[in-house]
Write a protein that holds these residues in place. Structure first.
Motif, PDB file in Angstrom:
ATOM      1  N   LYS A  19       0.837  -1.208   0.000  1.00 21.35           N
ATOM      2  CA  LYS A  19       0.000   0.000   0.000  1.00 21.35           C
ATOM      3  C   LYS A  19       0.866   1.249   0.000  1.00 21.35           C
ATOM      4  O   LYS A  19       0.565   2.233  -0.666  1.00 21.35           O
ATOM      5  CB  LYS A  19      -0.873   0.018   1.261  1.00 21.35           C
ATOM      6  CG  LYS A  19      -2.198  -0.627   1.063  1.00 21.35           C
ATOM      7  CD  LYS A  19      -3.076  -0.331   2.229  1.00 21.35           C
ATOM      8  CE  LYS A  19      -4.419  -0.973   2.057  1.00 21.35           C
ATOM      9  NZ  LYS A  19      -5.374  -0.508   3.040  1.00 21.35           N
ATOM     10  N   HIS A  20       1.934   1.206   0.798  1.00 20.07           N
ATOM     11  CA  HIS A  20       2.855   2.348   0.878  1.00 20.07           C
ATOM     12  C   HIS A  20       3.401   2.652  -0.517  1.00 20.07           C
ATOM     13  O   HIS A  20       3.443   3.807  -0.947  1.00 20.07           O
ATOM     14  CB  HIS A  20       3.996   2.018   1.852  1.00 20.07           C
ATOM     15  CG  HIS A  20       5.169   2.932   1.720  1.00 20.07           C
ATOM     16  ND1 HIS A  20       5.211   4.165   2.311  1.00 20.07           N
ATOM     17  CD2 HIS A  20       6.336   2.803   1.030  1.00 20.07           C
ATOM     18  CE1 HIS A  20       6.358   4.757   2.010  1.00 20.07           C
ATOM     19  NE2 HIS A  20       7.055   3.944   1.231  1.00 20.07           N
ATOM     20  N   HIS A  21       3.791   1.604  -1.217  1.00 21.33           N
ATOM     21  CA  HIS A  21       4.355   1.762  -2.561  1.00 21.33           C
ATOM     22  C   HIS A  21       3.311   2.323  -3.516  1.00 21.33           C
ATOM     23  O   HIS A  21       3.569   3.240  -4.291  1.00 21.33           O
ATOM     24  CB  HIS A  21       4.872   0.399  -3.027  1.00 21.33           C
ATOM     25  CG  HIS A  21       5.705   0.503  -4.267  1.00 21.33           C
ATOM     26  ND1 HIS A  21       6.093  -0.574  -4.985  1.00 21.33           N
ATOM     27  CD2 HIS A  21       6.201   1.574  -4.933  1.00 21.33           C
ATOM     28  CE1 HIS A  21       6.793  -0.177  -6.037  1.00 21.33           C
ATOM     29  NE2 HIS A  21       6.874   1.120  -6.022  1.00 21.33           N
ATOM     30  N   GLU A  22       2.088   1.770  -3.447  1.00 25.54           N
ATOM     31  CA  GLU A  22       1.028   2.213  -4.358  1.00 25.54           C
ATOM     32  C   GLU A  22       0.654   3.674  -4.113  1.00 25.54           C
ATOM     33  O   GLU A  22       0.416   4.425  -5.046  1.00 25.54           O
ATOM     34  CB  GLU A  22      -0.222   1.344  -4.158  1.00 25.54           C
ATOM     35  CG  GLU A  22      -0.103  -0.022  -4.805  1.00 25.54           C
ATOM     36  CD  GLU A  22      -1.190  -0.981  -4.368  1.00 25.54           C
ATOM     37  OE1 GLU A  22      -1.132  -2.140  -4.782  1.00 25.54           O
ATOM     38  OE2 GLU A  22      -2.094  -0.582  -3.581  1.00 25.54           O
ATOM     39  N   THR A  23       0.590   4.061  -2.845  1.00 25.06           N
ATOM     40  CA  THR A  23       0.161   5.420  -2.521  1.00 25.06           C
ATOM     41  C   THR A  23       1.241   6.446  -2.825  1.00 25.06           C
ATOM     42  O   THR A  23       0.972   7.493  -3.407  1.00 25.06           O
ATOM     43  CB  THR A  23      -0.231   5.519  -1.023  1.00 25.06           C
ATOM     44  OG1 THR A  23      -1.108   4.461  -0.731  1.00 25.06           O
ATOM     45  CG2 THR A  23      -0.862   6.840  -0.673  1.00 25.06           C
ATOM     46  N   THR A  24       2.465   6.158  -2.413  1.00 25.88           N
ATOM     47  CA  THR A  24       3.525   7.166  -2.532  1.00 25.88           C
ATOM     48  C   THR A  24       4.302   7.054  -3.840  1.00 25.88           C
ATOM     49  O   THR A  24       4.931   8.024  -4.266  1.00 25.88           O
ATOM     50  CB  THR A  24       4.527   7.032  -1.368  1.00 25.88           C
ATOM     51  OG1 THR A  24       5.150   5.742  -1.452  1.00 25.88           O
ATOM     52  CG2 THR A  24       3.860   7.162  -0.012  1.00 25.88           C
TER      53      THR A  24
END
Ligand code: SF4
Length: 489
Positions: free
Chosen positions: A254-259
């Motif tokens: 999720k961190h990768h997808e969001t940022t």
């Protein structure tokens, strides 16, 4: 002369009242309004509304109402609406006038149901993007942890689903229908499995009983926080009894997808130090700064008077272990389910060994388990013991505690609503507000060394006090020097 207040009599009309002027310049809501563009809600929820029928409350206003609810930790939506006419700052924030018709409290619950949690997730992600644009996020080192949240349901609502008495009860049929609905809504890709399916709350079936000193119906909030300015970059909510280690990879994803930034290191506590997590980090090239669970287990084994696995030396050439007694342990059974192979010495050797009482209590002798990817595991574990990793692990504790402690101000520790998807809405709003606070602090940072407030007559600045002290010091110093010169003469 003392003033005396006359009899209070409400005026019929107020002319020239500017609600904007009544809200102070540095009011937090003024800053929120300047930084956040709530009009995004129109495009986000346009598919949820039809072309005919009653005109709804504008979506940006509903968003702002939800934000007020969490920001000021107002107990309920009813209370929010009844307090609204008394709060000029809230009215101004919503774009309402003093005599504006306040909407019914039910508009909020209806909007939540109509919009779903995705809209709030998107709002949270927008704020994260704004933080990236403001240079508040590094994204390369991520701290992960979880915390329990009390569910909005009493322990008395918990029933044993296996008891026939309950199954025959009318209410159980309704509950069963809700449970089926729930299991459809649970996305297996989110990476968790509810442990306790037997004891269920009839008021909030998504919550789970967790016993940490006291049994409570709980949810669990999982977060990934960036190390630079403590911006929350990913979050999720699960039933309280879910193993937090299973949530590490979904959070990183999720961190990768969001940022759009790939984490280079993940920092977490020992509960996340599982074989699966270490190997998954290895495969995606992320350093795992996580205390090694095996180290703790080895210490415990040694403490109990039994040799830990560290005492057994592995020889890669022969694929064997040498035990403290000097005997060879050869590969035996292969367990594909746990991806490991057992190594053991012949039964007779162990039976005749003098060190046996320090090595094993098992009649068939000692067995050592080796993972099929043990080399990769060892490399990851070695890295988790580096000086940098230890420093990160130390930082993690305070950083994550701070993140959760700040959320308590927004009522994070108590579920407002029932159901997992509603809990997610609450969490997205809390995290968005926490990130907004950092954003505001950064955007409205006072400029250093440019403006100094003029001092009122008769006041003395700290700088002048210091210069006076320095002058007195110089004067005393020269006196001592003079005395020394006179004495010398
Ligand atoms: S009990 Fe078996 S494995 Fe343990 S030291 Fe003795 S021979 Fe080696």
């Amino acid at each position: 002369m003392m003033g005396v207040q006359g009899q209070q009599q409400g005026r019929l009309f107020y002319l020239g009242v500017d609600i904007n002027k009544r809200v102070r310049k540095d009011h937090p809501l003024r800053r929120v309004k300047e930084v956040i563009d709530f009009d995004f809600a129109y495009s986000e929820v346009k598919d949820c509304y039809g072309g005919n029928g009653n005109v709804s409350v504008p979506p940006p206003v509903i968003f702002k109402l939800m934000l007020l609810l969490i920001f000021y930790n107002v107990r309920s939506e009813r209370e929010l609406m009844s307090t609204l006419p008394e709060r000029i700052d809230w009215l101004w924030f919503l774009g309402y006038d003093l005599d504006f018709q306040i909407p019914n409290h039910s508009v909020l619950s209806k909007a939540r149901k109509k919009w779903g949690a995705e809209v709030f997730e998107s709002f949270f992600e927008r704020i994260v993007m704004q933080c990236i644009e403001a240079g508040l996020l590094d994204g390369r080192k991520i701290f992960i942890d979880s915390s329990l949240v009390d569910a909005n349901a009493s322990n008395n609502s918990v029933i044993d689903s296996k008891k026939l008495k309950h199954q025959l009860h009318k209410r159980y049929k309704t509950l069963e229908a809700r449970l089926e609905e729930k299991s459809e809504s649970v996305d297996p890709s989110r990476g968790y499995v509810k442990k306790n399916g037997r004891y269920i709350s009839s008021t909030d079936p998504d919550a789970a009983i967790v016993n940490r000193g006291k049994a409570k119906l709980s949810y669990q909030v999982h977060r990934a926080v960036d190390g630079q300015k403590e911006i929350i970059t990913a979050t999720d909510v699960t039933p309280g009894d879910v193993n937090e280690a299973h949530l590490m990879l979904p959070l990183l994803k999720k961190h990768h997808e969001t940022t759009g930034i790939k984490a280079e290191a993940v920092v977490a506590d020992s509960k996340y130090g599982t074989i699966d997590n270490f190997l998954a980090c290895h495969d995606v090239g992320i350093r795992a700064h996580i205390p090694d669970l095996r180290e703790t287990a080895a210490k415990r084994t040694e403490k109990s008077g039994i040799f830990s696995e560290h005492r057994f030396e592995y020889d890669p050439k022969t694929d064997t272990y040498r035990c403290p007694g000097g005997n060879v342990l050869k590969p035996k059974s292969l367990h594909m389910d746990r991806q490991s192979r057992d190594y053991a010495a012949p039964k007779k050797t162990c039976a005749a060994c003098q060190l046996r009482h320090q090595c094993t209590k098992n009649k068939s002798g000692r067995t050592i388990k080796r993972h099929l990817r043990q080399e990769d595991l060892d490399r990851m574990r070695e890295a988790s013991r580096s000086a940098l990793a230890k420093q990160d692990i130390k930082t993690r504790q305070h950083l994550m505690e701070r993140s959760f402690a700040r959320s308590v101000r927004y009522g994070f520790d108590q579920a407002r609503w029932r159901g997992l998807w509603r809990m997610r809405i609450q969490e997205y709003l809390v995290c968005a507000i926490q990130n907004i606070q950092v954003l505001i602090k950064h955007v409205f940072k006072p400029k250093r060394g440019i403006v100094t407030q003029p001092l009122a007559t008769g006041t003395v600045s700290m700088a002048s006090i210091l210069s006076m002290v320095a002058a007195v010091g110089d004067f005393l110093h020269s006196l001592i020097k003079l005395n020394y010169v006179v004495n010398e003469a």
